[in-house]
Design a protein around this motif. Structure first.
Motif, PDB file in Angstrom:
ATOM      1  N   ASP A 171       0.850  -0.778   0.184  1.00 52.83           N
ATOM      2  CA  ASP A 171       0.843   0.055  -0.491  1.00 52.83           C
ATOM      3  C   ASP A 171       0.922   1.290   0.232  1.00 52.83           C
ATOM      4  N   SER A 172       0.222   2.174  -0.402  1.00 50.19           N
ATOM      5  CA  SER A 172       1.040   3.716   0.191  1.00 50.19           C
ATOM      6  C   SER A 172       1.801   4.094   0.873  1.00 50.19           C
ATOM      7  N   LYS A 173       1.388   3.489   2.237  1.00 50.24           N
ATOM      8  CA  LYS A 173       2.225   4.027   3.530  1.00 50.24           C
ATOM      9  C   LYS A 173       3.911   2.845   3.442  1.00 50.24           C
ATOM     10  N   ARG A 174       3.257   2.206   3.183  1.00 51.50           N
ATOM     11  CA  ARG A 174       4.315   0.797   3.280  1.00 51.50           C
ATOM     12  C   ARG A 174       5.420   0.931   2.193  1.00 51.50           C
ATOM     13  N   GLY A 175       5.058   1.220   0.836  1.00 50.96           N
ATOM     14  CA  GLY A 175       5.682   1.632  -0.342  1.00 50.96           C
ATOM     15  C   GLY A 175       6.264   2.811   0.008  1.00 50.96           C
ATOM     16  N   HIS A 176       6.054   3.724   0.388  1.00 54.88           N
ATOM     17  CA  HIS A 176       7.027   4.860   0.236  1.00 54.88           C
ATOM     18  C   HIS A 176       7.932   4.569   1.157  1.00 54.88           C
ATOM     19  N   GLU A 177       7.681   3.785   2.756  1.00 55.09           N
ATOM     20  CA  GLU A 177       8.907   3.774   3.723  1.00 55.09           C
ATOM     21  C   GLU A 177      10.301   2.731   2.925  1.00 55.09           C
ATOM     22  N   VAL A 178       9.550   2.039   1.578  1.00 47.86           N
ATOM     23  CA  VAL A 178      10.348   0.590   1.688  1.00 47.86           C
ATOM     24  C   VAL A 178      11.485   1.332   0.951  1.00 47.86           C
ATOM     25  N   VAL A 179      10.996   2.172  -0.699  1.00 49.38           N
ATOM     26  CA  VAL A 179      11.926   3.200  -1.203  1.00 49.38           C
ATOM     27  C   VAL A 179      13.006   4.182  -0.063  1.00 49.38           C
ATOM     28  N   LYS A 180      11.506   3.955   0.786  1.00 46.03           N
ATOM     29  CA  LYS A 180      12.108   5.762   1.871  1.00 46.03           C
ATOM     30  C   LYS A 180      14.040   4.616   1.937  1.00 46.03           C
ATOM     31  N   ILE A 181      13.592   2.910   2.502  1.00 46.20           N
ATOM     32  CA  ILE A 181      14.870   2.800   3.202  1.00 46.20           C
ATOM     33  C   ILE A 181      16.303   2.644   2.029  1.00 46.20           C
ATOM     34  N   ILE A 182      15.446   2.614   0.593  1.00 43.17           N
ATOM     35  CA  ILE A 182      17.195   2.091  -0.118  1.00 43.17           C
ATOM     36  C   ILE A 182      17.611   3.372  -0.699  1.00 43.17           C
ATOM     37  N   GLN A 183      16.778   5.095  -0.697  1.00 42.35           N
ATOM     38  CA  GLN A 183      16.792   5.768  -0.583  1.00 42.35           C
ATOM     39  C   GLN A 183      18.311   6.130   0.429  1.00 42.35           C
ATOM     40  N   GLU A 184      17.934   6.219   1.020  1.00 36.87           N
ATOM     41  CA  GLU A 184      18.944   5.919   2.650  1.00 36.87           C
ATOM     42  C   GLU A 184      20.104   5.626   2.633  1.00 36.87           C
ATOM     43  N   THR A 185      20.030   3.765   1.992  1.00 35.59           N
ATOM     44  CA  THR A 185      21.014   2.919   2.176  1.00 35.59           C
ATOM     45  C   THR A 185      22.472   3.614   1.370  1.00 35.59           C
TER      46      THR A 185
END
Length: 222
Positions: A171-185
């Motif tokens: 869903d939108s919230k979890r999707g944003h969280e996952v991509v945020k983790i990729i970005q930060e890493t």
């Protein structure tokens, strides 16, 4: 020097007596510490392009340079070694091994590679999965599975991360969280990453955006 550079990539498939031109003179690059997104409609060639970037498919013509090495000229074994040690993959369905506990998913990848092992459990804990180390994939939520997939992609400290629709099943919230983790890493470890996505809600997290349509690619945000 770009970590990944594509030069004049063409990919054709036979279609009866005709030729289907999937990719047309593609030029692309992504630098160290850069998170790039490729967007476009279904059938535009996004997944084909990502597969070529990962040395899983050969182009009809053109060059794929990883750290200035043309990986298209390597043997199949050499390409396999490149995928294992230089490229991390994140797929839309996580593709975890169902009979391995979460901590063992990463240790398995470490075992078959030639990289110096790092603390895989520590990485999982940093991603909020400390309570899931002894769980099997079927006990995890979709977001948790994708976080394991991200940890697995980064475990061998690859130069390049390739993500294929990582938010497709979220869903939108979890999707944003996952991509945020990729970005930060990507930024913290100074890696290069390319994400193919339909999800415009996560494009605020990337450094550059490329659009593909009718097999042609152009940069729309630097």
């Amino acid at each position: 020097m770009p970590v990944l550079e594509l030069k004049n990539i063409i990919k054709n498939y036979p279609d009866g007596q005709n030729v289907n031109e999937v990719l047309k003179e593609i030029n692309f690059h992504v630098n160290q510490g850069e998170f790039a997104a490729i967007v476009g409609p279904s059938g535009a060639g996004k997944s084909t392009l990502l597969t070529i970037m990962g040395a899983l498919l050969s182009p009809t013509s053109g060059s794929v340079l990883l750290n200035n090495q043309d990986i298209g000229q390597l043997s199949k074994k050499q390409q396999t070694d490149i995928r294992l040690n230089k490229i991390g993959f994140i797929f839309q369905n996580s593709d975890l091994i169902p009979y391995l506990k979460i901590s063992d998913q990463l240790k398995f990848i470490q075992k078959i590679s030639n990289k110096n092992p790092i603390d895989s459990d520590k990485i999982l804990k940093e991603l909020g999965l400390g309570h899931r180390l002894n769980s099997y994939p079927n006990a995890l939520s979709g977001g948790e599975k994708q976080r394991v997939a991200i940890a697995r992609a980064f475990i061998n400290q690859p130069d390049l991360i390739l993500a294929d629709e990582p938010t497709a099943s979220l869903d939108s919230k979890r999707g944003h969280e996952v991509v945020k983790i990729i970005q930060e890493t990507v930024h913290q470890q100074n890696k290069a990453a390319v994400m193919v996505t339909h999800d415009e809600r996560v494009l605020d997290l990337v450094d550059s955006i490329w659009q593909i349509e009718d097999g042609r690619l152009k940069r729309v945000k630097a």
